[in-house]
Design a protein around this motif. Structure first.
Motif, PDB file in Angstrom:
ATOM      1  N   TYR B  29       0.834  -1.198   0.000  1.00  0.00           N
ATOM      2  CA  TYR B  29       0.000   0.000   0.000  1.00  0.00           C
ATOM      3  C   TYR B  29       0.869   1.250   0.000  1.00  0.00           C
ATOM      4  N   VAL B  91       4.105  -0.949   4.164  1.00  0.00           N
ATOM      5  CA  VAL B  91       2.766  -1.289   4.641  1.00  0.00           C
ATOM      6  C   VAL B  91       2.122  -2.142   3.569  1.00  0.00           C
ATOM      7  N   PRO B  92       1.768  -3.385   3.877  1.00  0.00           N
ATOM      8  CA  PRO B  92       1.186  -4.253   2.854  1.00  0.00           C
ATOM      9  C   PRO B  92      -0.262  -3.863   2.547  1.00  0.00           C
ATOM     10  N   PHE B  98       3.383  -2.834   9.693  1.00  0.00           N
ATOM     11  CA  PHE B  98       4.453  -2.002   9.166  1.00  0.00           C
ATOM     12  C   PHE B  98       5.784  -2.636   9.522  1.00  0.00           C
TER      13      PHE B  98
END
Lengths: 118, 110
Positions: B29, B91-92, B98
């Motif tokens: 993200y 941030v996935p 995180f």
């Protein structure tokens, strides 16, 4: 506002003792993070709060570690029965919260508490 | 899950350029960049949110290739003050864990 503060700056303890660290975030920040950093490594995420709620905790974190943020302001990190492997710099950071669950604003870090376990 | 950074270390002369790369095995993200000087806390540089986004701060800029899950930090005409360890944090897309990378140590010599 003077930024994020942490107390104490240094702590030397004997193996098996309990220690508690305090973090005071920037006053308008509702997110607070705890990290652990050892020499030559990046900060390792431990846990974070949004206001007083602890929203996430690292799965790698031992049960000896606990954190609180009782009134959504300052936070404490307690390590019980310390081990030599707990020796590290413990960093606290704060940020504003976003409405998007995936969002993160910049984090402001405190100076850290250096823990030495003998 | 931890992003990979390359190179691990780089030594430059003042005025030279450098590129630091950060890659993840997860769809991202956002990517965050921080610099930490010896004995100090990490300091925020920038956040990249969109695929293909580029941002700049003075002579430090960064790009984010969302499809490749990679980000690069560009330091142009480096100054002595650029010395330190640079960390990317990711941030996935799924989840909110995180994670900082292992860091790239940058030394700028006069």
């Amino acid at each position: 506002d003077t930024g994020v503060s942490q107390d104490p700056r240094h702590k030397i303890t004997k193996r098996g003792q309990n220690v508690t660290f305090r973090c005071d975030p920037i006053s308008e920040h509702n997110r607070l993070y705890w990290y652990r950093q050892t020499l030559g490594q990046g900060p390792e995420f431990l846990t974070y709060f949004q206001n007083e709620a602890q929203l996430e905790k690292s799965r790698l974190l031992s049960d000896r570690f606990s954190a609180e943020r009782p009134k959504g302001s300052f936070s404490t990190l307690e390590i019980q029965r310390t081990e030599q492997g707990d020796s590290a710099m413990y960093l606290c950071a704060s940020s504003l919260a976003t409405t998007n669950p995936s969002g993160m604003y910049e984090q402001f870090f405190g100076p850290g508490t250096r823990l030495t376990v003998l | 899950q931890q992003p990979v950074q390359s190179p691990q270390a780089v030594i430059l002369r003042e005025g030279e350029d450098a590129v630091i790369n950060c890659s993840s095995s997860k769809a991202l993200y956002s990517v965050h960049w921080y610099r930490q000087k010896h004995g100090e806390a990490p300091v925020f540089l920038m956040i990249l949110l969109k695929g293909g986004e580029q941002k700049g701060h003075d002579k430090i800029s960064a790009s984010f290739n969302e499809k490749k899950q990679q980000s690069s930090l560009y330091l142009t005409a480096s100054q002595l003050s650029y010395s330190g360890t640079y960390f990317c944090g990711t941030v996935p897309l799924e989840g909110q864990n995180f994670v900082f990378g292992p860091g790239t140590r940058l030394s700028v010599l006069p």
